[in-house]
Design a protein around this motif. Sequence first.
Motif, PDB file in Angstrom:
ATOM      1  N   PRO A 460       1.024  -1.349  -0.091  1.00  0.00           N
ATOM      2  CA  PRO A 460       0.120   0.037   0.039  1.00  0.00           C
ATOM      3  C   PRO A 460       0.910   1.265  -0.178  1.00  0.00           C
ATOM      4  O   PRO A 460       0.442   2.363  -0.601  1.00  0.00           O
ATOM      5  CB  PRO A 460      -0.934  -0.034   1.050  1.00  0.00           C
ATOM      6  N   LEU A 461       2.116   1.335   0.395  1.00  0.00           N
ATOM      7  CA  LEU A 461       2.835   2.502   0.714  1.00  0.00           C
ATOM      8  C   LEU A 461       3.245   3.065  -0.665  1.00  0.00           C
ATOM      9  O   LEU A 461       3.147   4.576  -0.671  1.00  0.00           O
ATOM     10  CB  LEU A 461       4.045   2.294   1.578  1.00  0.00           C
ATOM     11  N   GLU A 462       3.445   2.606  -1.643  1.00  0.00           N
ATOM     12  CA  GLU A 462       3.684   2.987  -2.915  1.00  0.00           C
ATOM     13  C   GLU A 462       2.669   3.625  -3.656  1.00  0.00           C
ATOM     14  O   GLU A 462       2.796   4.836  -3.971  1.00  0.00           O
ATOM     15  CB  GLU A 462       3.931   1.661  -3.957  1.00  0.00           C
ATOM     16  N   VAL A 463       1.442   3.287  -3.292  1.00  0.00           N
ATOM     17  CA  VAL A 463       0.173   3.941  -3.936  1.00  0.00           C
ATOM     18  C   VAL A 463      -0.177   5.215  -2.845  1.00  0.00           C
ATOM     19  O   VAL A 463      -0.446   6.131  -3.148  1.00  0.00           O
ATOM     20  CB  VAL A 463      -1.035   2.839  -4.125  1.00  0.00           C
ATOM     21  N   GLU A 464       0.012   4.936  -1.564  1.00  0.00           N
ATOM     22  CA  GLU A 464      -0.331   6.015  -0.815  1.00  0.00           C
ATOM     23  C   GLU A 464       0.965   7.265  -0.879  1.00  0.00           C
ATOM     24  O   GLU A 464       0.299   8.520  -1.038  1.00  0.00           O
ATOM     25  CB  GLU A 464      -0.010   5.547   0.763  1.00  0.00           C
ATOM     26  N   ASN A 465       1.927   7.048  -1.258  1.00  0.00           N
ATOM     27  CA  ASN A 465       2.962   8.018  -1.607  1.00  0.00           C
ATOM     28  C   ASN A 465       2.682   8.818  -3.025  1.00  0.00           C
ATOM     29  O   ASN A 465       2.624   9.873  -2.938  1.00  0.00           O
ATOM     30  CB  ASN A 465       4.413   7.463  -1.629  1.00  0.00           C
ATOM     31  N   LEU A 466       2.181   7.908  -3.654  1.00  0.00           N
ATOM     32  CA  LEU A 466       1.766   8.536  -5.227  1.00  0.00           C
ATOM     33  C   LEU A 466       0.513   9.614  -4.715  1.00  0.00           C
ATOM     34  O   LEU A 466       0.512  10.688  -5.258  1.00  0.00           O
ATOM     35  CB  LEU A 466       1.325   7.255  -6.056  1.00  0.00           C
ATOM     36  N   ASP A 472      -3.835  18.217  -4.067  1.00  0.00           N
ATOM     37  CA  ASP A 472      -5.131  18.363  -3.454  1.00  0.00           C
ATOM     38  C   ASP A 472      -5.344  17.102  -2.532  1.00  0.00           C
ATOM     39  O   ASP A 472      -6.803  17.032  -2.081  1.00  0.00           O
ATOM     40  CB  ASP A 472      -6.313  18.288  -4.441  1.00  0.00           C
ATOM     41  N   VAL A 473      -4.394  16.420  -2.005  1.00  0.00           N
ATOM     42  CA  VAL A 473      -4.403  15.398  -1.053  1.00  0.00           C
ATOM     43  C   VAL A 473      -3.783  15.805   0.228  1.00  0.00           C
ATOM     44  O   VAL A 473      -2.500  16.007  -0.160  1.00  0.00           O
ATOM     45  CB  VAL A 473      -4.054  14.186  -1.438  1.00  0.00           C
ATOM     46  N   HIS A 474      -4.287  15.910   1.342  1.00  0.00           N
ATOM     47  CA  HIS A 474      -3.402  15.854   2.682  1.00  0.00           C
ATOM     48  C   HIS A 474      -3.023  14.788   3.266  1.00  0.00           C
ATOM     49  O   HIS A 474      -2.003  14.772   3.825  1.00  0.00           O
ATOM     50  CB  HIS A 474      -4.538  16.915   3.636  1.00  0.00           C
ATOM     51  N   ASP A 475      -3.898  13.843   2.951  1.00  0.00           N
ATOM     52  CA  ASP A 475      -3.436  12.432   3.582  1.00  0.00           C
ATOM     53  C   ASP A 475      -4.049  11.394   3.012  1.00  0.00           C
ATOM     54  O   ASP A 475      -5.193  11.651   2.303  1.00  0.00           O
ATOM     55  CB  ASP A 475      -3.819  12.295   5.105  1.00  0.00           C
ATOM     56  N   ALA A 476      -3.508  10.170   2.898  1.00  0.00           N
ATOM     57  CA  ALA A 476      -3.999   8.982   2.163  1.00  0.00           C
ATOM     58  C   ALA A 476      -3.808   7.693   2.793  1.00  0.00           C
ATOM     59  O   ALA A 476      -2.353   7.399   3.265  1.00  0.00           O
ATOM     60  CB  ALA A 476      -3.428   9.141   0.739  1.00  0.00           C
ATOM     61  N   ALA A 477      -4.404   6.765   2.650  1.00  0.00           N
ATOM     62  CA  ALA A 477      -4.064   5.413   2.913  1.00  0.00           C
ATOM     63  C   ALA A 477      -4.868   4.153   1.989  1.00  0.00           C
ATOM     64  O   ALA A 477      -5.887   4.715   1.762  1.00  0.00           O
ATOM     65  CB  ALA A 477      -4.626   4.975   4.279  1.00  0.00           C
ATOM     66  N   VAL A 478      -4.227   3.480   1.909  1.00  0.00           N
ATOM     67  CA  VAL A 478      -4.643   2.224   1.067  1.00  0.00           C
ATOM     68  C   VAL A 478      -4.866   1.036   1.789  1.00  0.00           C
ATOM     69  O   VAL A 478      -3.741   0.640   2.396  1.00  0.00           O
ATOM     70  CB  VAL A 478      -3.837   2.098  -0.232  1.00  0.00           C
ATOM     71  N   VAL A 479      -5.887   0.218   1.873  1.00  0.00           N
ATOM     72  CA  VAL A 479      -5.994  -1.146   2.266  1.00  0.00           C
ATOM     73  C   VAL A 479      -6.391  -2.189   1.504  1.00  0.00           C
ATOM     74  O   VAL A 479      -7.037  -1.646   0.481  1.00  0.00           O
ATOM     75  CB  VAL A 479      -6.708  -1.020   3.915  1.00  0.00           C
ATOM     76  N   GLY A 480      -6.404  -3.259   1.745  1.00  0.00           N
ATOM     77  CA  GLY A 480      -7.132  -4.532   1.113  1.00  0.00           C
ATOM     78  C   GLY A 480      -8.247  -5.044   1.743  1.00  0.00           C
ATOM     79  O   GLY A 480      -8.376  -5.160   2.835  1.00  0.00           O
ATOM     80  N   VAL A 481      -9.392  -4.915   0.963  1.00  0.00           N
ATOM     81  CA  VAL A 481     -10.713  -5.741   1.656  1.00  0.00           C
ATOM     82  C   VAL A 481     -11.328  -6.733   0.688  1.00  0.00           C
ATOM     83  O   VAL A 481     -10.838  -6.942  -0.427  1.00  0.00           O
ATOM     84  CB  VAL A 481     -11.748  -4.499   1.673  1.00  0.00           C
ATOM     85  N   PHE A 493      -8.281   5.737   0.883  1.00  0.00           N
ATOM     86  CA  PHE A 493      -9.131   6.605   1.717  1.00  0.00           C
ATOM     87  C   PHE A 493      -8.209   7.821   1.756  1.00  0.00           C
ATOM     88  O   PHE A 493      -7.115   7.736   1.757  1.00  0.00           O
ATOM     89  CB  PHE A 493      -9.111   6.025   3.218  1.00  0.00           C
ATOM     90  N   ILE A 494      -8.694   9.012   1.264  1.00  0.00           N
ATOM     91  CA  ILE A 494      -8.128  10.203   1.199  1.00  0.00           C
ATOM     92  C   ILE A 494      -8.731  11.360   1.894  1.00  0.00           C
ATOM     93  O   ILE A 494      -9.776  11.433   2.204  1.00  0.00           O
ATOM     94  CB  ILE A 494      -8.367  10.596  -0.356  1.00  0.00           C
ATOM     95  N   VAL A 511      -3.758   7.070 -10.802  1.00  0.00           N
ATOM     96  CA  VAL A 511      -3.020   6.163 -10.265  1.00  0.00           C
ATOM     97  C   VAL A 511      -2.706   5.032 -11.539  1.00  0.00           C
ATOM     98  O   VAL A 511      -1.696   4.605 -11.771  1.00  0.00           O
ATOM     99  CB  VAL A 511      -3.670   5.186  -9.121  1.00  0.00           C
ATOM    100  N   LYS A 512      -3.694   5.043 -12.264  1.00  0.00           N
ATOM    101  CA  LYS A 512      -3.577   4.118 -13.591  1.00  0.00           C
ATOM    102  C   LYS A 512      -2.390   4.551 -14.460  1.00  0.00           C
ATOM    103  O   LYS A 512      -1.579   3.776 -15.190  1.00  0.00           O
ATOM    104  CB  LYS A 512      -4.798   4.011 -14.200  1.00  0.00           C
ATOM    105  N   ASN A 513      -2.294   5.899 -14.565  1.00  0.00           N
ATOM    106  CA  ASN A 513      -1.222   6.543 -15.398  1.00  0.00           C
ATOM    107  C   ASN A 513       0.209   6.479 -14.891  1.00  0.00           C
ATOM    108  O   ASN A 513       1.231   6.893 -15.437  1.00  0.00           O
ATOM    109  CB  ASN A 513      -1.573   8.103 -15.866  1.00  0.00           C
ATOM    110  N   ASN A 514       0.111   6.161 -13.543  1.00  0.00           N
ATOM    111  CA  ASN A 514       1.526   6.436 -12.936  1.00  0.00           C
ATOM    112  C   ASN A 514       1.879   4.894 -12.211  1.00  0.00           C
ATOM    113  O   ASN A 514       3.278   4.933 -12.036  1.00  0.00           O
ATOM    114  CB  ASN A 514       1.469   7.282 -11.597  1.00  0.00           C
ATOM    115  N   LEU A 515       1.217   4.090 -12.242  1.00  0.00           N
ATOM    116  CA  LEU A 515       1.487   2.638 -11.609  1.00  0.00           C
ATOM    117  C   LEU A 515       0.826   1.610 -12.511  1.00  0.00           C
ATOM    118  O   LEU A 515       0.063   1.849 -13.223  1.00  0.00           O
ATOM    119  CB  LEU A 515       1.027   2.713 -10.156  1.00  0.00           C
TER     120      LEU A 515
END
Length: 551
Positions: A460-466, A472-481, A493-494, A511-515
């Motif tokens: 998740p960290l790679e996506v979160e850092n991107l 326009d993003v102050h904070d971000a987290a990515v999880v698996g559900v 979550f943004i 995200v698609k254009n960068n990863l």
Amino acid sequence: MTGSLPSPLAKLRTVGDLVQGVGVLRRRGMFNPLRPDEALKSTRDALKFGPTAGVVMHGVRRHAAAPAIVDERGSVSFGQLDKQSNALGRGLQAAGVKEGDVVAVLARDHRGLVLTMLAAGKIGARLVLMNTGFAKPQFADVSKRENVKAVLHDSEFIDLLSAIPTEIPRVLTWVDEQHELPADSKTIEDLTVGRSTDGIAAPAKPGGMVILTSGTTGTPKGAPRDKVSPLQSAQFLDRVPLPQNETMFMAAPIFHGTGLSQFLLGLSLGNRIVFQRRFNPEATVRGIAESKATALVVVPTMLQRIIDLDPAILAKYDTSSLKVIFAAGSSLSPDLCKRTSEIFGDVLYNLYGSTEVAVATVATPQDLRTAPGTVGKPPVGCRVQLYDADRNKVSTPHTIGTIFVSSGLSFAGYTDGRNKEIVDGMLSSGDVGHFDENGLWFVDGRDDDMIVSGGENVFPLEVENLLADRADVHDAAVVGVDDREFGKRLRAFIVPSPDAKRDEKEIKEYVKNNLARYKVPREVVFLDELPRNATGKLLRKVLVDMDVSTD
């Protein structure tokens, strides 16, 4: 494979590390090379009474009248801390605390917490530093597991103490006027009235200290920090030029490793440590300006909130005195590194380590300019190695593996008897990462945070850092559900900036254009803030379990 007897090479390394460590301490002003007796006395005191008392006793010999800490009630000198803690130690003994007993402290950063730390060390009690973000079940579980015999606490936590047996003595370390106190309440001032402030005879055995892990899931584990070694200071100071005889602003809580280590180091160097009980980003910047602080100690979420302040607010305060921002506790995004440099200059130092392994690497401003987001290189006495899933060494740059650390200060196991994985005498940090061709290290995420989606591994960290790199993003987290088709799917979550469009489709396209395509979140949820604990660690399980169907 577990550790074996030290090899001749390992013994040579230990001697070499010690020699280099002494050189670092001398260069940073930790001791006077013309007065080796002072260094011996300080080491002896730390071995007898613990590191906190040893540091203050060292300060008393050097500058007893100099201010040691500043809190809401004013300044306290090294000499005053020493004498008042002697009286408190005797008060605790009179209240029934014996050598070897376990004492818990549940307090924010202020003189009451420091006096408790000192007094416990002087009477040989084992001190457990409790997390101020605890709920009742966590507090009760830790108190039972650690066999706590007495609790010293701030008045705001009175209700929390209903979770433990009433026969356990409790003493107030700080009282807020709005809190109603039980009729039989006692404060640390009550325990010290009329008691001698003379030195206390050393205990037969040091009590030691237990720091709790961050506890993002379940009950935090206890990690003993009983080792006292000159290398401990050298590993921090080798790559971080903390000030000497100046002022440090302590935003990070000192019940955790980041704040505690820098608090003790700061005192060792004769600095005045300015506390704040509750973090507020503007108050922190104001405090730096008013105190002319040379160093600021934060966890990354605190730094993020400071950087996100309105530019007009930041411009109100003169923070040009700041030479070091010390950040540790979780990863720094490349965006946060770059924005910090733009606002404060080249002053950011990022330490990577953990409660268990202690210090692993440190990134200097030069490292962060070269590779924003790096955790830098190992300092003196530290070694870092990657291993693959079969625990073979990884020696190729840009290849992800599990990070193992040897620092000479790693803990010997949790208080419940468990331990981290050990390979070739090195302790697992629990993270996965890689290094580049320049020897700079990078953390790619927690080993247990890896998400397998459609057969592909995603950290998740790679996506979160991107995502965090967006304006326009102050904070971000990515999880698996859970997902019926892919096993797991990504959910982002943004925390958006006030003027953000909150366009889920545009975020996915970005995200698609960068990863790689499999790293694109299937869902994007906008929140006002992310759930974090008192040390700023992201509570991923809360996000995984969050019902977003009505959002």
